[in-house]
Design a protein around this motif. Structure first.
Motif: not given
Length: 294
Positions: A71, A88, A118
């Motif tokens: 995200s 993403p 991430g």
């Protein structure tokens, strides 16, 4: 099935940004060609955050950086002139080779706020490719094969696995996969590579009856193995073939300590070009001796 369990260690990058450092680890510096593995976030960022949270221009040699987000958004700029937002389930694949400089800025978060989560991994280049020309490629959509089966939702980031091959140009045999597992779902782990690992970014899983929670990496023994989710989980599966001994100093990777010294001297003397679109505020060389790499 599990050879070694690695817990992430929190590392402050400055400006309020911290990551979970997994590789390198004292007892296991690499998994296949993967020499660096950082878990970014999860982190809520409010609109108007200070620029100090950005990762300012810094150099690399001898590796490829692989940025993948669950995200949020990061803006990449580099000394080749590329400016590319990473979002993403997309991949920014930057091969440093003989030398590149880049920055990673949180421009979306600064404008409207963001939820950042991430992984950034570094892949060490084989000796024959360490001094190759630097390059940058962005991948999305059909470049990243995906599938769903039995509560397993997968995306192949790089290499070959599960009968699929991703588009990213790799320099040695490897695989890198993002799995979303529903509760009680089970996924086989590719066994055609001599070194493999599983990292839990969210949730909880079991491998061979041993439990892993978010922030843990299991380095696996050779042989058939699988991962089962005890709750909805986000898992990264990675591995490949070793590329030989590598020295790591700051942002530089090389098979030669002399090359680390040269790269450090070049950065300190201002001989490495900065990203054209960035300001000239860059990350200085840290204290330390490149002749004694970490």
């Amino acid at each position: 099935m599990i050879e070694l369990l690695i817990e992430q260690r929190r590392r402050n990058l400055g400006g309020g940004m911290s990551v979970g450092r997994v590789l390198p680890f004292a007892k296991r510096r690499m998994v296949g060609p993967f020499i660096f593995f950082d878990h970014i976030g999860p982190l809520d960022l409010v609109a108007g955050i200070d620029r100090s949270v950005d990762v300012r221009p810094h150099p690399h040699i001898g590796l490829s950086t692989v940025t993948y987000l669950f995200s949020g958004e990061i803006m990449h700029r580099d000394s080749l002139g590329y400016a590319q937002a990473i979002r993403p389930q997309e991949v920014n694949w930057m091969t440093a080779g003989s030398g590149i400089t880049h920055s990673e800025r949180l421009e979306k978060a600064r404008a409207i706020g963001d939820h950042l989560h991430g992984i950034q991994a570094w892949v060490a280049l084989p000796t024959a490719d360490e001094e190759s020309a630097p390059s940058f490629t962005h991948y999305e959509g059909n470049d990243l094969p995906s599938w769903s089966d039995g509560g397993v939702h997968g995306q192949l980031i790089a290499g070959s696995a599960y009968g699929l091959t991703a588009s990213a140009r790799t320099h040695s045999p490897l695989f890198y996969v993002h799995l979303e597992l529903e509760a009680r779902a089970t996924a086989e782990i590719p066994s055609a590579f001599s070194e493999r690992a599983v990292y839990v970014a969210k949730g909880e899983v079991e491998i061979g009856g041993e439990r892993l929670v978010a922030g843990q990496m299991a380095v696996l023994k050779q042989g058939a193995s699988s991962v089962s989710a005890t709750q909805p989980s986000t898992v990264m599966v990675l591995g490949g073939e070793p590329v030989g001994e590598r020295f790591l100093y700051w942002n530089f990777v090389s098979s030669s300590q002399d090359r680390l010294r040269q790269a450090s001297a070049d950065w300190k003397a201002g001989r490495m070009k900065l990203p054209d679109a960035d300001d000239q505020e860059f990350i200085p060389l840290p204290e330390g001796d490149p002749a004694k790499p970490s």
